[in-house]
Motif scaffolding. Structure first.
Motif, PDB file in Angstrom:
ATOM      1  N   MET A   1      -2.871 -47.671   5.701  1.00 49.49           N
ATOM      2  CA  MET A   1      -4.057 -46.830   5.036  1.00 49.49           C
ATOM      3  C   MET A   1      -5.537 -45.639   5.544  1.00 49.49           C
ATOM      4  SD  MET A   1      -5.641 -50.511   3.292  1.00 49.49           S
ATOM      5  CE  MET A   1      -7.113 -49.840   2.736  1.00 49.49           C
ATOM      6  N   GLN A   2      -5.399 -46.206   6.913  1.00 48.80           N
ATOM      7  CA  GLN A   2      -6.707 -44.949   8.110  1.00 48.80           C
ATOM      8  C   GLN A   2      -5.342 -43.312   7.879  1.00 48.80           C
ATOM      9  OE1 GLN A   2      -9.111 -45.587   9.534  1.00 48.80           O
ATOM     10  NE2 GLN A   2      -8.674 -47.644   8.288  1.00 48.80           N
ATOM     11  N   LYS A   3      -4.792 -43.299   8.073  1.00 50.55           N
ATOM     12  CA  LYS A   3      -4.023 -42.692   7.878  1.00 50.55           C
ATOM     13  C   LYS A   3      -4.236 -41.391   6.403  1.00 50.55           C
ATOM     14  CE  LYS A   3      -2.079 -41.000  11.751  1.00 50.55           C
ATOM     15  NZ  LYS A   3      -2.891 -40.240  12.720  1.00 50.55           N
ATOM     16  N   ALA A   4      -4.112 -42.188   5.665  1.00 53.74           N
ATOM     17  CA  ALA A   4      -4.501 -41.631   3.903  1.00 53.74           C
ATOM     18  C   ALA A   4      -5.578 -41.397   3.837  1.00 53.74           C
ATOM     19  CB  ALA A   4      -3.894 -43.268   3.174  1.00 53.74           C
ATOM     20  N   ILE A   5      -7.203 -42.358   4.662  1.00 54.09           N
ATOM     21  CA  ILE A   5      -8.443 -41.604   4.596  1.00 54.09           C
ATOM     22  C   ILE A   5      -8.474 -40.282   5.364  1.00 54.09           C
ATOM     23  CG2 ILE A   5     -10.506 -42.409   5.305  1.00 54.09           C
ATOM     24  CD1 ILE A   5      -9.101 -45.179   4.678  1.00 54.09           C
ATOM     25  N   GLN A   6      -7.803 -40.492   6.854  1.00 55.10           N
ATOM     26  CA  GLN A   6      -7.695 -38.880   7.121  1.00 55.10           C
ATOM     27  C   GLN A   6      -7.145 -38.014   6.398  1.00 55.10           C
ATOM     28  OE1 GLN A   6      -5.456 -39.991  11.349  1.00 55.10           O
ATOM     29  NE2 GLN A   6      -6.442 -41.762  11.855  1.00 55.10           N
ATOM     30  N   TYR A   7      -6.667 -38.353   6.072  1.00 56.05           N
ATOM     31  CA  TYR A   7      -5.356 -37.425   4.916  1.00 56.05           C
ATOM     32  C   TYR A   7      -6.446 -36.647   3.918  1.00 56.05           C
ATOM     33  CZ  TYR A   7      -1.168 -37.154   7.673  1.00 56.05           C
ATOM     34  OH  TYR A   7      -0.619 -36.346   8.697  1.00 56.05           O
ATOM     35  N   GLY A   8      -7.477 -37.660   3.698  1.00 55.61           N
ATOM     36  CA  GLY A   8      -8.332 -37.302   2.404  1.00 55.61           C
ATOM     37  C   GLY A   8      -8.038 -37.551   1.374  1.00 55.61           C
ATOM     38  N   ALA A   9      -6.763 -39.012   1.447  1.00 56.25           N
ATOM     39  CA  ALA A   9      -6.904 -39.773   0.194  1.00 56.25           C
ATOM     40  C   ALA A   9      -8.323 -40.692  -0.551  1.00 56.25           C
ATOM     41  CB  ALA A   9      -5.233 -40.715   0.606  1.00 56.25           C
ATOM     42  N   LYS A  10      -8.288 -40.749  -1.699  1.00 59.38           N
ATOM     43  CA  LYS A  10      -9.525 -41.369  -2.417  1.00 59.38           C
ATOM     44  C   LYS A  10      -9.309 -42.815  -2.620  1.00 59.38           C
ATOM     45  CE  LYS A  10     -11.950 -37.483  -2.362  1.00 59.38           C
ATOM     46  NZ  LYS A  10     -12.526 -37.185  -0.887  1.00 59.38           N
ATOM     47  N   ARG A  11      -8.077 -43.184  -3.222  1.00 55.49           N
ATOM     48  CA  ARG A  11      -6.815 -43.514  -3.496  1.00 55.49           C
ATOM     49  C   ARG A  11      -5.708 -44.257  -2.866  1.00 55.49           C
ATOM     50  NH1 ARG A  11      -9.741 -40.894  -6.704  1.00 55.49           N
ATOM     51  NH2 ARG A  11      -7.824 -39.724  -7.553  1.00 55.49           N
ATOM     52  N   LEU A  12      -5.229 -45.166  -2.819  1.00 52.96           N
ATOM     53  CA  LEU A  12      -3.855 -45.898  -2.542  1.00 52.96           C
ATOM     54  C   LEU A  12      -3.004 -46.739  -3.258  1.00 52.96           C
ATOM     55  CD1 LEU A  12      -2.962 -46.688   1.243  1.00 52.96           C
ATOM     56  CD2 LEU A  12      -2.861 -48.780  -0.683  1.00 52.96           C
ATOM     57  N   SER A  13      -1.844 -46.760  -4.029  1.00 52.00           N
ATOM     58  CA  SER A  13      -1.457 -47.419  -4.239  1.00 52.00           C
ATOM     59  C   SER A  13       0.143 -48.159  -4.084  1.00 52.00           C
ATOM     60  CB  SER A  13      -1.618 -46.919  -5.905  1.00 52.00           C
ATOM     61  OG  SER A  13      -0.297 -45.430  -6.273  1.00 52.00           O
TER      62      SER A  13
END
Length: 151
Positions: free
Chosen positions: A95-107
């Motif tokens: 989840m932290q990596k997704a945020i670092q890559y600029g993701a706004k949503r995760l599924s």
């Protein structure tokens, strides 16, 4: 012992160990060497990580990030390490990596029968958003789609 815990980017040399975790975790639905090789070498949307305790493989997580959407493609913890919060650590890392890559949503998709994983995902704020009928080939099981806003 936990001082030896490391999460790092997956490389081609990790595939054999990851395949073993896959087979133990997803009998009948495990990914192949060809799929993993494609994901880590050719798919520019893909980000895969392995979790190690010393030199022992504990788990794997992968995701695609397309624009501002992150999709967990798979997450698995070796059966020998389940029940010790390694899954939470690995998922939190993803989840932290997704945020670092600029993701706004995760599924992600999770087996309807995998109540333990669903509980863990709920701890991170994911909520059910739909059903994919017969998503898993092995045993023709439905998947619950879960998602969370990251921003």
């Amino acid at each position: 012992m936990v001082d030896d815990l490391l999460i790092r980017e997956m490389v081609e040399a990790d595939i054999d160990a990851v395949l073993e975790i896959e087979r133990d975790s997803f009998p009948g639905d495990a990914w192949t060497r060809k799929i993993y090789r494609h994901e880590i070498i050719e798919n520019h949307f893909a980000h895969y990580y392995v979790m190690l305790l010393g030199d022992i493989y504990v788990g794997v997580v992968g995701m695609w990030i397309v624009i501002d959407d992150a999709q967990i493609t798979n997450i698995a913890i070796s059966p020998h390490f389940r029940g010790r919060k390694f899954g939470e650590k690995l998922f939190g890392f993803a989840m932290q990596k997704a945020i670092q890559y600029g993701a706004k949503r995760l599924s992600l998709e999770v087996r309807k029968s995998n109540i333990i994983a669903q509980r863990m995902y709920r701890k991170f704020g994911l909520i059910p958003g739909g059903i994919r009928k017969n998503y898993y080939k092995y045993k023709q099981e439905d998947a619950i789609v879960m998602w969370v806003n990251l921003s």
